[in-house]
Design a protein around this motif. Structure first.
Motif, PDB file in Angstrom:
ATOM      1  N   ARG A 194      87.178  41.207  52.467  1.00 46.52           N
ATOM      2  CA  ARG A 194      87.540  39.853  52.078  1.00 46.52           C
ATOM      3  C   ARG A 194      86.354  39.190  51.390  1.00 46.52           C
ATOM      4  O   ARG A 194      85.230  39.237  51.865  1.00 46.52           O
ATOM      5  CB  ARG A 194      87.941  39.022  53.294  1.00 46.52           C
ATOM      6  CG  ARG A 194      89.232  39.515  53.937  1.00 46.52           C
ATOM      7  CD  ARG A 194      89.654  38.594  55.076  1.00 46.52           C
ATOM      8  NE  ARG A 194      90.895  39.052  55.662  1.00 46.52           N
ATOM      9  CZ  ARG A 194      92.092  38.737  55.199  1.00 46.52           C
ATOM     10  NH1 ARG A 194      92.175  37.939  54.143  1.00 46.52           N
ATOM     11  NH2 ARG A 194      93.175  39.189  55.788  1.00 46.52           N
ATOM     12  N   SER A 195      86.639  38.613  50.243  1.00 46.28           N
ATOM     13  CA  SER A 195      85.592  37.912  49.496  1.00 46.28           C
ATOM     14  C   SER A 195      85.468  36.491  50.027  1.00 46.28           C
ATOM     15  O   SER A 195      86.484  35.851  50.344  1.00 46.28           O
ATOM     16  CB  SER A 195      85.946  37.893  48.004  1.00 46.28           C
ATOM     17  OG  SER A 195      85.026  37.085  47.309  1.00 46.28           O
ATOM     18  N   ARG A 197      84.839  34.050  48.388  1.00 44.42           N
ATOM     19  CA  ARG A 197      85.341  33.143  47.361  1.00 44.42           C
ATOM     20  C   ARG A 197      86.495  33.800  46.624  1.00 44.42           C
ATOM     21  O   ARG A 197      86.587  35.021  46.556  1.00 44.42           O
ATOM     22  CB  ARG A 197      84.237  32.788  46.364  1.00 44.42           C
ATOM     23  CG  ARG A 197      83.086  32.018  46.991  1.00 44.42           C
ATOM     24  CD  ARG A 197      82.048  31.731  45.953  1.00 44.42           C
ATOM     25  NE  ARG A 197      80.917  31.014  46.534  1.00 44.42           N
ATOM     26  CZ  ARG A 197      79.846  30.641  45.856  1.00 44.42           C
ATOM     27  NH1 ARG A 197      79.781  30.917  44.561  1.00 44.42           N
ATOM     28  NH2 ARG A 197      78.863  29.990  46.452  1.00 44.42           N
ATOM     29  N   ASN A 198      87.279  32.914  46.034  1.00 43.60           N
ATOM     30  CA  ASN A 198      88.356  33.442  45.197  1.00 43.60           C
ATOM     31  C   ASN A 198      87.783  33.914  43.875  1.00 43.60           C
ATOM     32  O   ASN A 198      86.895  33.280  43.307  1.00 43.60           O
ATOM     33  CB  ASN A 198      89.417  32.375  44.946  1.00 43.60           C
ATOM     34  CG  ASN A 198      90.141  31.981  46.233  1.00 43.60           C
ATOM     35  OD1 ASN A 198      90.284  32.817  47.124  1.00 43.60           O
ATOM     36  ND2 ASN A 198      90.558  30.726  46.323  1.00 43.60           N
ATOM     37  N   HIS A 200      87.910  37.574  40.915  1.00 41.72           N
ATOM     38  CA  HIS A 200      88.488  38.885  40.602  1.00 41.72           C
ATOM     39  C   HIS A 200      87.379  39.915  40.522  1.00 41.72           C
ATOM     40  O   HIS A 200      86.206  39.573  40.298  1.00 41.72           O
ATOM     41  CB  HIS A 200      89.257  38.838  39.273  1.00 41.72           C
ATOM     42  CG  HIS A 200      88.394  38.499  38.103  1.00 41.72           C
ATOM     43  ND1 HIS A 200      88.096  37.177  37.746  1.00 41.72           N
ATOM     44  CD2 HIS A 200      87.738  39.300  37.211  1.00 41.72           C
ATOM     45  CE1 HIS A 200      87.305  37.185  36.691  1.00 41.72           C
ATOM     46  NE2 HIS A 200      87.070  38.475  36.345  1.00 41.72           N
ATOM     47  N   SER A 222      83.685  34.891  40.702  1.00 44.17           N
ATOM     48  CA  SER A 222      84.378  33.788  41.357  1.00 44.17           C
ATOM     49  C   SER A 222      85.101  32.946  40.328  1.00 44.17           C
ATOM     50  O   SER A 222      84.635  32.769  39.197  1.00 44.17           O
ATOM     51  CB  SER A 222      83.373  32.939  42.137  1.00 44.17           C
ATOM     52  OG  SER A 222      84.029  31.820  42.688  1.00 44.17           O
ATOM     53  N   ASN A 223      86.233  32.407  40.763  1.00 40.95           N
ATOM     54  CA  ASN A 223      87.016  31.537  39.885  1.00 40.95           C
ATOM     55  C   ASN A 223      86.550  30.093  39.959  1.00 40.95           C
ATOM     56  O   ASN A 223      87.027  29.235  39.214  1.00 40.95           O
ATOM     57  CB  ASN A 223      88.501  31.603  40.251  1.00 40.95           C
ATOM     58  CG  ASN A 223      89.077  32.988  39.966  1.00 40.95           C
ATOM     59  OD1 ASN A 223      88.624  33.650  39.044  1.00 40.95           O
ATOM     60  ND2 ASN A 223      90.044  33.403  40.771  1.00 40.95           N
TER      61      ASN A 223
END
Length: 226
Positions: A194-195, A197-198, A200, A222-223
């Motif tokens: 699990r990252s 942060r959001n 890709h 990170s987005n």
């Protein structure tokens, strides 16, 4: 009885008869010949007697009488010769007629033989034609049978190829399902990361570890802007 046998039988039955003289005409000829010989003999005897009488200087009246008898005998001789010639002509004419009839019968036999040969030739021609037709029909039937066999063989071959193709596809599908199952199993065994942060995944860097274990580095973008 066929035509040629009839002609031959008639020829054989008539041949012997046609080769013999007519008994009545033969008897007539022999009678005329005997009469002619008698007349000749009388002429000879009368001439000898007249010659002897002349040598003996017989009276003219007696010689004249005997010469008159000689003329009468000569007349009888002429009649006998005429009868003999007529009888001879009749028997010769009969022989000609018999010969002509015999020849006619021979011709009939030849014509019957020629007709038989012609009919046999026509029959043989018909037989040969029939044999050719039967052979051609046999060849055509063999060709159709061969073509049908080839068609059946091609169909069976295509069917076998199709069935083989289906089996190959089924096998490949089964192998694919097995592979997918293996992949799913492997995916199920992968650890979940699990990252914080959001974002890709930008890059995954793999390192080969020890005993088949891998150590990987994942770079996440990170987005959320800073």
């Amino acid at each position: 009885m066929n035509k040629i046998n009839q002609a031959k039988l008639l020829f054989l039955n008539r041949e012997e008869l046609l080769k013999t003289d007519n008994p009545e005409r033969r008897a007539e000829l022999e009678k005329a010949e005997a009469k002619l010989n008698i007349a000749k003999q009388k002429i000879e005897e009368q001439e000898q007697m007249i010659a002897a009488m002349e040598d003996m200087k017989m009276q003219p009246e007696i010689l004249k009488h005997e010469q008159s008898k000689l003329k009468k005998i000569q007349f009888e001789l002429n009649e006998a010769q005429s009868e003999f010639l007529q009888a001879q002509a009749k028997i010769e004419a009969y022989a000609v007629e018999q010969g002509q009839e015999l020849e006619r019968l021979r011709i009939n036999v030849k014509l019957a033989e020629s007709d038989l040969e012609l009919q046999q030739s026509k029959l043989q021609t018909a037989i040969n034609k029939r044999q050719i037709q039967e052979y051609q029909a046999f060849v055509e039937k063999s060709k159709r049978s061969q073509a049908q066999n080839i068609s059946i063989q091609n169909y069976d071959k295509s069917k076998l190829q199709y069935e083989e193709s289906i089996r190959n596809k089924d096998y490949q599908l089964a192998q694919l399902n097995i592979s997918l199952g293996n992949v799913e199993d492997k995916l199920a065994n992968l650890p979940v990361i699990r990252s914080p942060r959001n974002g890709h995944i930008k890059k995954i860097k793999l390192w080969k570890g020890v005993d088949g274990k891998y150590k990987n580095t994942i770079t996440i973008v990170s987005n959320i802007s800073h």
